[in-house]
Design an enzyme around this catalytic site. Sequence first.
Site, PDB file in Angstrom:
ATOM      1  N   ALA A 113       0.846  -1.200   0.000  1.00  0.00           N
ATOM      2  CA  ALA A 113       0.000   0.000   0.000  1.00  0.00           C
ATOM      3  C   ALA A 113       0.878   1.247   0.000  1.00  0.00           C
ATOM      4  CB  ALA A 113      -0.927  -0.013   1.215  1.00  0.00           C
ATOM      5  N   ALA A 169      11.816  11.497   2.588  1.00  0.00           N
ATOM      6  CA  ALA A 169      12.839  10.461   2.451  1.00  0.00           C
ATOM      7  C   ALA A 169      13.408   9.994   3.779  1.00  0.00           C
ATOM      8  CB  ALA A 169      13.959  10.967   1.544  1.00  0.00           C
ATOM      9  N   GLU A 174      11.319  -4.150  -9.333  1.00  0.00           N
ATOM     10  CA  GLU A 174       9.895  -3.880  -9.487  1.00  0.00           C
ATOM     11  C   GLU A 174       9.609  -3.255 -10.854  1.00  0.00           C
ATOM     12  OE1 GLU A 174       8.654  -1.521  -6.165  1.00  0.00           O
ATOM     13  OE2 GLU A 174       9.464  -2.934  -4.712  1.00  0.00           O
TER      14      GLU A 174
END
Length: 277
Positions: A88, A144, A208
């Site tokens: 998520a 970050a 990914e």
Amino acid sequence: YVDRAIWEKAAAAGYHCASMPEAYGGAGADIRYSTVLIEEIARAGATGLGFGLHSEIVAPYLLHYGNEALKQHYLPKLASAEMIGAIAMTEPGAGSDLQGVRTTATRSSDGSHYVLNGSKIFITNGWHADVVIVVARTTPEGGAKGTSLFVVDTTMEGFSKGKRLKKVGMKAQDTAELFFDNVRVPAANLLGEEHRGFAYLMQELPWERLQIAIGAIASAEGALEWTLRYVRERQAFGKRLIDMPLMRRQLLKLTLPTEQARTMVFQTAEALRRADA
């Protein structure tokens, strides 16, 4: 939508978590095996299957950053499809810009747990999900240096799922909204170190993104195969379409860039495999 029974049949065939170690229920293969699975699913146009995200995104986060208890509990269940995984990230106000995440995780005064609040949207495998890797802010500023990753079991109190989302494309894919209302997550469910979530996301990003490229190339090749089959059968003006010079030139224009892209993508995949070896 794809039923859970399909996930279970795929597990029985060894399609889930192939790149995970055998100790955690995987096949102990490298990303070349996973690449073939991604290719064949994409070439068939089976866009409703969320296997890649489950096996090659969710599982690696647990393997690389989870403690041993998390690995032992979740990875075998992901491999057997007893549990389905999701990640998520995207929110109503934050998509590709993960530094804009608004979901918060506040640590309790005794340090035993975190309290998650917020919502996520467009979450692949969200409707079926039993375990979710959640990106949340652990400092007021987020960004970050203030983002962390948490393993959230969907049975936890305060977690809920919204409606299945209807999309323009990939209509069979399980995509949903997720909500977190004072969800108490054990501190042990933190992946890696606190505030290091963004760094972990960047670390996993090459594989990914490469999975997207692998699927895109296989989809293009599948479309070309379907087109070639059609033009060999279809006739116009007394001849097959494939026998027309203009049609041959157009097919060549489509085939060459697809082959070039395949070479580039698979050279990149091999470089990544060697780097991880």
